[in-house]
Design an enzyme around this catalytic site. Structure first.
Site, short mmCIF file in Angstrom:
data_model
loop_
_atom_site.label_atom_id
_atom_site.label_comp_id
_atom_site.label_asym_id
_atom_site.label_seq_id
_atom_site.Cartn_x
_atom_site.Cartn_y
_atom_site.Cartn_z
N GLY A 41 -11.85 -9.40 -6.81
CA GLY A 41 -11.13 -8.50 -7.71
C GLY A 41 -11.80 -8.44 -9.06
O GLY A 41 -13.03 -8.53 -9.16
N CYS A 42 -11.03 -8.31 -10.10
CA CYS A 42 -11.56 -8.20 -11.46
C CYS A 42 -12.42 -9.41 -11.81
O CYS A 42 -11.96 -10.54 -11.74
CB CYS A 42 -10.40 -8.08 -12.45
SG CYS A 42 -10.89 -8.23 -14.17
N PHE A 43 -13.67 -9.16 -12.21
CA PHE A 43 -14.54 -10.30 -12.51
C PHE A 43 -14.12 -11.06 -13.76
O PHE A 43 -14.46 -12.22 -13.92
CB PHE A 43 -16.01 -9.92 -12.57
CG PHE A 43 -16.40 -8.66 -13.33
CD1 PHE A 43 -15.63 -8.12 -14.33
CD2 PHE A 43 -17.59 -8.02 -13.00
CE1 PHE A 43 -16.02 -6.98 -15.03
CE2 PHE A 43 -18.00 -6.88 -13.69
CZ PHE A 43 -17.21 -6.36 -14.70
N TRP A 44 -13.35 -10.44 -14.64
CA TRP A 44 -12.84 -11.18 -15.80
C TRP A 44 -12.03 -12.39 -15.36
O TRP A 44 -12.15 -13.47 -15.93
CB TRP A 44 -11.94 -10.29 -16.65
CG TRP A 44 -12.57 -9.09 -17.29
CD1 TRP A 44 -13.89 -8.84 -17.45
CD2 TRP A 44 -11.87 -7.99 -17.86
NE1 TRP A 44 -14.07 -7.64 -18.10
CE2 TRP A 44 -12.85 -7.10 -18.36
CE3 TRP A 44 -10.53 -7.67 -18.00
CZ2 TRP A 44 -12.51 -5.90 -18.98
CZ3 TRP A 44 -10.18 -6.48 -18.64
CH2 TRP A 44 -11.16 -5.60 -19.12
N TYR A 187 -4.14 -7.63 -20.06
CA TYR A 187 -4.61 -7.97 -18.72
C TYR A 187 -4.96 -9.45 -18.63
O TYR A 187 -4.64 -10.14 -17.65
CB TYR A 187 -5.82 -7.12 -18.35
CG TYR A 187 -6.23 -7.21 -16.90
CD1 TYR A 187 -5.78 -6.28 -15.96
CD2 TYR A 187 -7.04 -8.24 -16.45
CE1 TYR A 187 -6.15 -6.37 -14.63
CE2 TYR A 187 -7.42 -8.34 -15.12
CZ TYR A 187 -6.96 -7.41 -14.22
OH TYR A 187 -7.33 -7.51 -12.90
#
Length: 210
Positions: A41-44, A187
């Site tokens: 998913g989101c790499f953050w 987020y």
């Protein structure tokens, strides 16, 4: 990255301490390359988790699965480039193994039962995948997926893909260490931070905390 709606997607997807098995198959430290490329998913969020692990030297957010021509954030967000958002984890195999990185990946970093999405982040760029660099990484990842499916840790089967790593592309500078630099961004506060908290709760002995 989209904020969650009615379904809370904060990494706390029903696991309790002790419910997730250690990998029975792993790579010997002497044979381990010390790099893993993972898509969750989101790499953050994935980056934020791995930066907290003892033995991890660096984490770089980037892209894998597509070509150099479209390895940029705007293009990848279209979902049409073949890339996934990934992190490249560089680690000391004498301190943490590839198998343990996988255990954290499956139990903390994301929900591996989702296909092409994590929460409200939808599209193949958010797929769950282990981009294996060699036959040993593929063997260990296959064995661990089979192990956690057999243990019925999740209600649904693991949907994580195994993809041969052809090339890793560094993400843009502003994506690197994003969670630490932007802790109040919504987020990060609602999605990434709870994953890090879960890591410290379940695996305090694996973290960099004193």
């Amino acid at each position: 990255m989209a904020l969650f709606g009615s379904k809370r997607e904060d990494g706390a997807f029903g696991l309790v301490s002790g419910s997730f098995p250690d990998p029975k198959t792993d790579i010997d430290a002497a044979q381990d390359s010390g790099e893993a490329v993972l898509a969750g998913g989101c790499f953050w969020c994935v980056e934020a988790v791995y930066l907290e692990l003892e033995g991890v030297n660096s984490v770089v957010s980037g892209y894998a699965g597509g070509t150099a021509e479209t390895a940029d954030y705007q293009s990848v967000c279209s979902g049409r480039t073949g890339h996934a958002e990934v992190v490249k984890v560089s680690y000391d195999p004498a301190k943490i193994s590839f198998g343990m990185l996988l255990k954290i990946f499956f139990s903390v970093a994301h929900d591996p039962t989702h296909v092409d999405r994590q929460g409200n982040d939808v599209g193949p760029q958010y797929r769950s995948s282990v981009f294996y660099a060699d036959a040993e990484q593929k063997r260990v990842a296959e064995a661990y997926i089979a192990q956690i499916n057999a243990a019925k840790v999740f209600d649904d089967p693991v949907a994580t893909r195994l993809e041969k790593l052809e090339r890793f592309f560094d993400g843009e500078d502003y994506h690197q260490n994003y969670a630490a630099r932007n802790p109040m961004q919504p987020y990060i506060a609602y999605i990434a931070a709870p994953k890090v908290q879960k890591l410290y709760k379940l695996y305090p002995d694996k973290t960099k905390q004193p």
